[in-house]
Design a protein around this motif. Structure first.
Motif, PDB file in Angstrom:
ATOM      1  N   TRP A  60       0.840  -1.213   0.000  1.00 20.79           N
ATOM      2  CA  TRP A  60       0.000   0.000   0.000  1.00 20.79           C
ATOM      3  C   TRP A  60       0.866   1.251   0.000  1.00 20.79           C
ATOM      4  CZ3 TRP A  60      -3.272  -2.954   3.983  1.00 20.79           C
ATOM      5  CH2 TRP A  60      -4.401  -3.517   3.370  1.00 20.79           C
ATOM      6  N   HIS A  61       1.930   1.181   0.782  1.00 21.27           N
ATOM      7  CA  HIS A  61       2.805   2.348   0.853  1.00 21.27           C
ATOM      8  C   HIS A  61       3.404   2.652  -0.528  1.00 21.27           C
ATOM      9  CE1 HIS A  61       6.029   4.605   3.425  1.00 21.27           C
ATOM     10  NE2 HIS A  61       5.337   5.393   2.648  1.00 21.27           N
ATOM     11  N   ARG A  62       3.803   1.595  -1.249  1.00 18.54           N
ATOM     12  CA  ARG A  62       4.371   1.798  -2.595  1.00 18.54           C
ATOM     13  C   ARG A  62       3.335   2.374  -3.558  1.00 18.54           C
ATOM     14  NH1 ARG A  62       7.236  -2.948  -1.456  1.00 18.54           N
ATOM     15  NH2 ARG A  62       5.606  -4.196  -2.430  1.00 18.54           N
ATOM     16  N   GLN A  63       2.026   2.087  -3.274  1.00 19.64           N
ATOM     17  CA  GLN A  63       0.963   2.647  -4.122  1.00 19.64           C
ATOM     18  C   GLN A  63       0.647   4.092  -3.745  1.00 19.64           C
ATOM     19  OE1 GLN A  63      -2.473  -0.063  -3.985  1.00 19.64           O
ATOM     20  NE2 GLN A  63      -1.015  -1.743  -3.896  1.00 19.64           N
ATOM     21  N   GLY A  64       1.346   4.607  -2.724  1.00 18.86           N
ATOM     22  CA  GLY A  64       1.141   6.005  -2.363  1.00 18.86           C
ATOM     23  C   GLY A  64       0.295   6.215  -1.119  1.00 18.86           C
ATOM     24  N   TYR A  65      -0.120   5.102  -0.493  1.00 21.79           N
ATOM     25  CA  TYR A  65      -0.918   5.217   0.723  1.00 21.79           C
ATOM     26  C   TYR A  65      -0.026   4.971   1.924  1.00 21.79           C
ATOM     27  CZ  TYR A  65      -4.713   4.510  -2.590  1.00 21.79           C
ATOM     28  OH  TYR A  65      -5.564   4.613  -3.652  1.00 21.79           O
ATOM     29  N   ARG A  66      -0.010   5.934   2.836  1.00 19.29           N
ATOM     30  CA  ARG A  66       0.826   5.764   4.013  1.00 19.29           C
ATOM     31  C   ARG A  66      -0.080   5.663   5.230  1.00 19.29           C
ATOM     32  NH1 ARG A  66       6.017   6.622   5.912  1.00 19.29           N
ATOM     33  NH2 ARG A  66       6.092   7.418   8.031  1.00 19.29           N
ATOM     34  N   PHE A  67      -0.310   4.450   5.696  1.00 18.78           N
ATOM     35  CA  PHE A  67      -1.112   4.290   6.913  1.00 18.78           C
ATOM     36  C   PHE A  67      -0.623   3.081   7.703  1.00 18.78           C
ATOM     37  CE2 PHE A  67      -3.664   2.512   3.367  1.00 18.78           C
ATOM     38  CZ  PHE A  67      -3.724   1.190   3.741  1.00 18.78           C
ATOM     39  N   ALA A  68      -0.996   3.058   8.969  1.00 16.14           N
ATOM     40  CA  ALA A  68      -0.487   2.031   9.875  1.00 16.14           C
ATOM     41  C   ALA A  68      -1.202   0.695   9.684  1.00 16.14           C
ATOM     42  CB  ALA A  68      -0.654   2.502  11.318  1.00 16.14           C
ATOM     43  N   VAL A  69      -0.463  -0.373   9.921  1.00 16.81           N
ATOM     44  CA  VAL A  69      -1.013  -1.729   9.914  1.00 16.81           C
ATOM     45  C   VAL A  69      -0.847  -2.284  11.327  1.00 16.81           C
ATOM     46  CG1 VAL A  69      -0.790  -4.039   8.956  1.00 16.81           C
ATOM     47  CG2 VAL A  69      -0.408  -2.050   7.488  1.00 16.81           C
TER      48      VAL A  69
END
Ligand code: MN
Length: 240
Positions: A60-69
């Protein structure tokens, strides 16, 4: 999903397990986690969950979404030194930013072996992950451990949330838990939000974020992707 109660922004996800059984269909965690716990299989399965959650979080981070897991960790895992290596490996193999991984432990887990757990949590904090207390308010709720353990997040148990609109006692308890969190500099997450009335009351009590059926039922990865795509442009996902 975890949602910012003020802005409605997507702030993270908690990894939940389901077992797709060839004959029995989808088996719920209450029906297989106890067997994993008692057999000790929770340790290798828990390591696999850490790897999968970090892999997906990094994707997800590589797709541009930065959120916690967030990943739930059991006492059997925290009782062993390999939890530190399992977390390190999951982070290094996936490339996930450590501050995007939240490990959720219950109060009971923390109190199981206080010294050993404290030592391992300090090693994990040095790796850079965040630690959350799950179902807060239902276990020992020891004020001493809140100060002693390196905790970042309090997850307020659903039992307080469910009564918040109905009883002044529940509302007062939520207020107290939130204030406790603020005093200690912790982020607060409300679990099990089912109605907009509950959301508004929790927001009024300055709870940061929430989870529950009001926002979303447990979702498959593909459903999360659709949810992210449907948010206007790249959603204002934040680390919080
Ligand atoms: Mn949890």
């Amino acid at each position: 999903p975890t949602i910012d109660l003020s802005t409605g922004a997507f702030t993270g996800v908690e990894a939940l397990l389901r077992w797709r059984h060839p004959q029995r269909g989808v088996v719920q965690p209450d029906d297989f986690i106890p067997a994993l716990e008692s057999s000790g299989l929770i340790v290798p399965v828990g390591a696999w969950v850490l790897h999968e959650a970090c892999r997906q979080g990094a994707a997800w981070h590589r797709q541009g979404y930065r959120f916690a897991v967030s990943v739930n960790v059991s006492a059997r895992q925290v009782d062993q030194d390999r939890i530190v290596d399992d977390v390190r490996d999951a982070l290094s193999i996936s490339g996930l930013d450590p501050e995007l991984l939240i490990l959720e432990l219950t109060e009971t887990t923390l109190m199981h072996d206080v010294e050993g757990t404290l030592a391992r949590l300090q090693l994990l904090k040095a790796v850079g992950v965040r630690i959350a207390i799950d179902d807060f308010g239902t276990g020992y709720s020891s004020l001493a451990y809140l100060r002693q353990f390196p905790i970042d997040v309090l997850k307020i148990d659903r039992s307080f949330v469910s009564g918040i609109a109905d009883t002044t006692e529940s509302a007062a308890l939520v207020r107290t838990l939130v204030q406790l969190g603020k005093v200690l500099g912790l982020e607060t997450i409300a679990e099990g939000i089912e109605t907009d009335d509950q959301r508004l009351r929790l927001k009024a009590e300055a709870v940061d974020t929430g989870q529950g059926f009001l926002f979303a039922r447990p979702l498959e990865v593909g459903d999360v992707n659709r949810l992210l795509d449907s948010s206007a442009g790249k959603p204002e996902v934040s680390v919080n």
